[in-house]
Design an enzyme around this catalytic site. Sequence first.
Site, mmCIF file in Angstrom:
data_model
loop_
_atom_site.group_PDB
_atom_site.id
_atom_site.type_symbol
_atom_site.label_atom_id
_atom_site.label_comp_id
_atom_site.label_asym_id
_atom_site.label_seq_id
_atom_site.Cartn_x
_atom_site.Cartn_y
_atom_site.Cartn_z
ATOM 1 C CE LYS A 1 21.067 -29.984 -37.272
ATOM 2 N NZ LYS A 1 20.497 -31.101 -36.517
ATOM 3 C CB CYS B 1 9.667 -23.852 -44.237
ATOM 4 S SG CYS B 1 11.335 -24.031 -43.556
ATOM 5 C CE LYS C 1 17.756 -17.912 -36.139
ATOM 6 N NZ LYS C 1 17.442 -19.335 -36.241
HETATM 7 N N1 MSP Z 1 10.285 -25.239 -30.435
HETATM 8 C C1 MSP Z 1 10.123 -23.898 -30.845
HETATM 9 C C2 MSP Z 1 9.580 -23.046 -29.710
HETATM 10 C C3 MSP Z 1 8.296 -23.517 -29.141
HETATM 11 S S1 MSP Z 1 7.819 -22.583 -27.752
HETATM 12 C C4 MSP Z 1 6.259 -23.073 -27.461
HETATM 13 C C5 MSP Z 1 11.457 -23.321 -31.295
HETATM 14 N N2 MSP Z 1 12.551 -23.961 -30.869
HETATM 15 S S2 MSP Z 1 14.051 -23.555 -31.248
HETATM 16 O O1 MSP Z 1 14.856 -24.505 -30.548
HETATM 17 O O2 MSP Z 1 14.209 -23.472 -32.654
HETATM 18 O O3 MSP Z 1 14.280 -22.131 -30.714
HETATM 19 C C6 MSP Z 1 14.052 -21.842 -29.374
HETATM 20 C C7 MSP Z 1 14.462 -20.447 -29.015
HETATM 21 O O4 MSP Z 1 15.852 -20.271 -29.248
HETATM 22 C C8 MSP Z 1 13.747 -19.370 -29.823
HETATM 23 O O5 MSP Z 1 13.322 -18.351 -28.944
HETATM 24 C C9 MSP Z 1 14.808 -18.843 -30.722
HETATM 25 O O6 MSP Z 1 14.624 -17.486 -30.997
HETATM 26 C C10 MSP Z 1 16.028 -19.030 -29.844
HETATM 27 N N3 MSP Z 1 17.225 -18.983 -30.629
HETATM 28 C C11 MSP Z 1 17.685 -19.907 -31.525
HETATM 29 N N4 MSP Z 1 18.793 -19.389 -32.117
HETATM 30 C C12 MSP Z 1 19.036 -18.157 -31.622
HETATM 31 C C13 MSP Z 1 20.078 -17.240 -31.740
HETATM 32 N N5 MSP Z 1 21.065 -17.400 -32.582
HETATM 33 N N6 MSP Z 1 20.051 -16.150 -30.926
HETATM 34 C C14 MSP Z 1 19.109 -15.983 -29.950
HETATM 35 N N7 MSP Z 1 18.126 -16.833 -29.822
HETATM 36 C C15 MSP Z 1 17.949 -17.804 -30.791
HETATM 37 O O7 MSP Z 1 11.464 -22.314 -31.976
#
Ligand code: MSP
Length: 504
Positions: A298, A127, A295
């Site tokens: 985008k 994915c 959730k």
């Molecule tokens: N780049 C990776 C993380 C690498 S850490 C070595 C990643 N990035 S992310 O941008 O997709 O997500 C970053 C963080 O944002 C994650 O902890 C994710 O759970 C959090 N969130 C993204 N959407 C979220 C919500 N709707 N609610 C709470 N947190 C969420 O994964």
Amino acid sequence: MSNPFYVTTPIYYVNDVPHIGHAYTTVTADALARWHRLLGDDVFFLTGTDEHGLKIQRSAEANGMTPLEQADATSARFREVWQMLNISNDDFIRTTEPRHIASVQTFMQSIFDNGFIRKGTYSGQYCVPCEAYYNDDDLVEGNCPIHGRPVEWLEEDNWFFELSKFEQPLLDWYAANPDCVHPLGKRNEALGIIKQGLEDVSVSRTSISWGVPVPWDEGHVFYVWYDALINYATAIGYGTDTERFNRFWPAVHQLLGKDILRFHCVYWPAMCLAAGLEPPARLGVHGFLLVGGEKMSKTRLNQIFPADLVADFGVDGFRYHFLRDNSFGPDGDFSYESMVTRYNTDLANNFGNLLSRVATVVGKKCDGIGPAPAADSPLAEVAAESLRDASAAWEALAPSAALDATWRLIGAANAHLENNEPWKMEPGPALDAVMGDALEVLRIVCILATPAMPETCAHVWARLGLAGTPDEQRLPEAAAWGGYPGGLPVIKGDPLFPRMSPPK
Ligand code: MSP
């Protein structure tokens, strides 16, 4: 020397702009960092952006940019939003920085030299948004279980990290460190993954070039996750400043969302063990912020951006809501209506109203000069309890409970005013005692609430006539009853939090 306190957020992918889900983690980490600064700890707070990998490469192509242009632009957006939200990070790491590329190469080379990396062929369902392979069993109707989108079949020769060798060492580490993953449910989830058995994982790619080169095999780059996780080590000087690294590692508190639990609570500790390091002391895993039960994403077009809420609730109204509304761990549903309700109840009617009542009575009956608190005030006990409970809650990664404990003190002070009705009292020692107690509560609340609402608390502090700022204070001494000296000019000013009408 003061205690080191190192706190991290995940580093955010640069294909997406910051939304309230990202802000939720970052504000929580910021509040923890600020709380620990109040304790006098030597705090280092890290956030940043995750810039390599296929997902970024493809999103840059779609936007007609090079991956670095895309990363520069989006990374700047994250910085701007964190600045707007008054995030006090000490460093902002970008995985495309030379310091990080060098650190990844040193880290992975040491795992290689320790004999835990081998060559192999990898194929599977991939994915792209997750940057992860899935087993057929993991797929939901053939689609990615997280994104619900079709996966792609990929096959490549690459390097494998021998994760299978770390099943027992990880179980031993979990047994020896009961608090390493918080809360308990998430710890059990991670243990469940380990107990199911661990397979070796592929850590390099030849199919893409947008990544950190594998130092022992040109033509391969590290798979983005094995580059990204190492950022936590890079920022404190891994491989370049051993003294600094040892000061902050492994005493690190890493916050992350539940979707990246496997990487942080299984792979990352194993990578640390393989590189000869202690795994992180604490991994705090939170749930998702949902919108209408879903959730944010985008593709679903249901993202909510911090600036839109800040326009209505202010920076501190935003920070307070997300810290107070969800407890750290379970999912929480965001709704604008409940944000208005909480704002009106906690901020306008409680905190704001306390200041406004106190300043009005002091203005009318004490010539605008705040009297000193009574030594034996009934509120002294409540203040001590609030400090005790808030401290325990911040320690337990429970900002919501910490703020609840702080607001109990505000509630008690409002009740004290209602019971004594100082607006009906004649000027004199009895009135002075009631007003002095309320002013002292406001002073203590400014300190306890400053991690959540730094700007508001500094502002109230100044209106109470106090010198300096609440975040310069040191706990626990500064919250001891009796710190408000009396004799200072109290300024009424505009309402702190004007009431909002519920949306139509
Ligand atoms: N780049 C990776 C993380 C690498 S850490 C070595 C990643 N990035 S992310 O941008 O997709 O997500 C970053 C963080 O944002 C994650 O902890 C994710 O759970 C959090 N969130 C993204 N959407 C979220 C919500 N709707 N609610 C709470 N947190 C969420 O994964």
